[in-house]
Design a protein around this motif. Sequence first.
Motif, PDB file in Angstrom:
ATOM      1  N   GLN A  18      72.921  68.068  57.269  1.00 15.62           N
ATOM      2  CA  GLN A  18      72.375  68.162  55.901  1.00 15.62           C
ATOM      3  C   GLN A  18      71.418  69.131  55.513  1.00 15.62           C
ATOM      4  OE1 GLN A  18      75.301  66.556  55.514  1.00 15.62           O
ATOM      5  NE2 GLN A  18      74.659  65.709  53.438  1.00 15.62           N
ATOM      6  N   ASP A  19      70.436  69.295  56.383  1.00 13.13           N
ATOM      7  CA  ASP A  19      69.498  70.258  56.006  1.00 13.13           C
ATOM      8  C   ASP A  19      70.050  71.726  55.790  1.00 13.13           C
ATOM      9  OD1 ASP A  19      67.452  68.626  55.419  1.00 13.13           O
ATOM     10  OD2 ASP A  19      66.603  68.970  57.758  1.00 13.13           O
ATOM     11  N   VAL A  21      73.222  72.173  55.026  1.00 11.97           N
ATOM     12  CA  VAL A  21      73.912  72.534  53.895  1.00 11.97           C
ATOM     13  C   VAL A  21      72.999  72.988  52.853  1.00 11.97           C
ATOM     14  CG1 VAL A  21      75.346  71.189  52.163  1.00 11.97           C
ATOM     15  CG2 VAL A  21      75.683  70.863  54.609  1.00 11.97           C
ATOM     16  N   LYS A  22      71.929  72.248  52.441  1.00 10.11           N
ATOM     17  CA  LYS A  22      70.966  72.512  51.350  1.00 10.11           C
ATOM     18  C   LYS A  22      70.290  73.920  51.597  1.00 10.11           C
ATOM     19  CE  LYS A  22      68.093  69.073  50.812  1.00 10.11           C
ATOM     20  NZ  LYS A  22      67.217  68.120  50.718  1.00 10.11           N
ATOM     21  N   TYR A  25      73.300  76.305  50.502  1.00 10.32           N
ATOM     22  CA  TYR A  25      73.566  76.275  49.073  1.00 10.32           C
ATOM     23  C   TYR A  25      72.325  77.075  48.353  1.00 10.32           C
ATOM     24  CZ  TYR A  25      73.250  74.626  44.324  1.00 10.32           C
ATOM     25  OH  TYR A  25      73.261  74.649  42.924  1.00 10.32           O
ATOM     26  N   ARG A  26      71.218  76.967  48.698  1.00  9.39           N
ATOM     27  CA  ARG A  26      70.327  77.482  48.038  1.00  9.39           C
ATOM     28  C   ARG A  26      70.176  78.956  48.025  1.00  9.39           C
ATOM     29  NH1 ARG A  26      64.933  73.807  49.801  1.00  9.39           N
ATOM     30  NH2 ARG A  26      65.341  72.042  48.344  1.00  9.39           N
ATOM     31  N   TYR A  53      78.610  72.225  47.422  1.00  9.24           N
ATOM     32  CA  TYR A  53      77.361  71.654  47.576  1.00  9.24           C
ATOM     33  C   TYR A  53      77.581  70.190  47.254  1.00  9.24           C
ATOM     34  CZ  TYR A  53      72.474  70.554  47.718  1.00  9.24           C
ATOM     35  OH  TYR A  53      71.241  70.089  47.774  1.00  9.24           O
ATOM     36  N   GLN A  54      78.285  69.952  45.949  1.00  8.12           N
ATOM     37  CA  GLN A  54      78.639  68.885  45.646  1.00  8.12           C
ATOM     38  C   GLN A  54      79.001  67.864  46.367  1.00  8.12           C
ATOM     39  OE1 GLN A  54      77.848  67.063  42.464  1.00  8.12           O
ATOM     40  NE2 GLN A  54      76.407  68.838  41.917  1.00  8.12           N
ATOM     41  N   LYS A  57      76.823  67.735  50.193  1.00 10.49           N
ATOM     42  CA  LYS A  57      75.309  67.275  50.103  1.00 10.49           C
ATOM     43  C   LYS A  57      75.492  65.691  50.118  1.00 10.49           C
ATOM     44  CE  LYS A  57      74.536  66.801  45.095  1.00 10.49           C
ATOM     45  NZ  LYS A  57      73.656  67.062  44.068  1.00 10.49           N
ATOM     46  N   ASP A  58      76.442  65.075  49.451  1.00 12.50           N
ATOM     47  CA  ASP A  58      76.642  63.670  49.541  1.00 12.50           C
ATOM     48  C   ASP A  58      77.258  63.028  50.662  1.00 12.50           C
ATOM     49  OD1 ASP A  58      78.316  61.434  48.881  1.00 12.50           O
ATOM     50  OD2 ASP A  58      77.066  61.339  46.963  1.00 12.50           O
ATOM     51  N   THR A  59      76.787  62.261  51.594  1.00 11.97           N
ATOM     52  CA  THR A  59      77.252  61.849  52.806  1.00 11.97           C
ATOM     53  C   THR A  59      78.711  61.099  52.529  1.00 11.97           C
ATOM     54  OG1 THR A  59      76.074  59.843  52.473  1.00 11.97           O
ATOM     55  CG2 THR A  59      74.998  61.275  53.753  1.00 11.97           C
ATOM     56  N   ARG A  62      81.233  63.995  51.730  1.00 11.75           N
ATOM     57  CA  ARG A  62      81.425  64.738  52.940  1.00 11.75           C
ATOM     58  C   ARG A  62      82.270  64.023  54.184  1.00 11.75           C
ATOM     59  NH1 ARG A  62      77.095  67.728  56.671  1.00 11.75           N
ATOM     60  NH2 ARG A  62      78.588  68.718  58.101  1.00 11.75           N
TER      61      ARG A  62
END
Length: 338
Positions: A18-19, A21-22, A25-26, A53-54, A57-59, A62
């Motif tokens: 998840q990190d 992914v973040k 996206y940034r 990302y929408q 980022k959401d478990t 995803r």
Amino acid sequence: MKYKDYYEILGLQRTATQDDVKRAYRKLARKYHPDLTKQSDGEDRFKEVGEAYQVLKDTEKRAAYDRIGGQWQNGQDFRPPPHWDEGFEFRGARNEGSANPDFSDFFEAMFGGADTGVHSRQRKMHTTRSAHDAKVARDLEGAYRGAHFSASGQDHHAKVVVDLADAYRGAQRSISLQMPVIDAQGHVILQSRTLNVSIPKGVRAGQHLRLAGQGGAGLGGGSAGDLYLEIAFREHPRFRVDGRDVSLDVPVAPWEAALGANVTVPTPDGSVEMTVPQGSAGGRRLRLKGKGIPANPPGDLYVVLNIALPPANTENAKAAYDTMRQAFNFDPRANFYG
């Protein structure tokens, strides 16, 4: 509808944390931001990155997305597999209902304003979740004021697929549910649990069964949330369901349709005898009142007649067809050409 490979869009492997992914996206959001990019397709890429990302980022989104598999290619024609979200347990609603013009048809069908996919069930439970969230907020506010902390657990939701016969008779079923969580390494994984569930007689597709106390655990002595199971019927090779009504095709011989006959018709709850009226045409729809899914009142069973022609695969069979041709002054296309 075109498949969206959200991992490819963000430049990630499917094993990304998840990190990861973040961070991806940034980086891409800065690269394609309309106020910063000089690329002609920057705005479209920015929206595409935001959509990816929408989901990732959401478990829950995803995990649901991952369940349809990684064998699809970005831009490939796509339709979700039947019951792809069966047994997927998720928490309460997170989205508001309507379609977003910045999101693709793929996103909307899977997670947005369409009538299928995870979000459609989330939307149906939105009112319940809103009331629950308000209660949690009040509980937290009391805790901050020094009051005893107590909060109810979240309600969970899942889709389960049962046999049509279960709706006719009721049943006890053992079901396995999977819920997405993040492990110690930051990966989204699914945890499984098994429940014994009573399927009531007369249950309908789309109906929600409430299992009290089977949702998320409460805090500070608060009560556990509930689990809502949305019922779907397993596809049947013979029967079709519309609400409480059930229909099927029944083959009849030409002489049965022409002269009338009594035939045995299967139902999800055993066989019944039915009269084929004299002079019936192919496609005629006959109703067996009250033989659909039980209720008050019950649904009906509709029988569609299909005229099955005997094969002309022997000399005797060919002779019989020739005798029919000579016996009938019949042109099947007499009114066809107008």
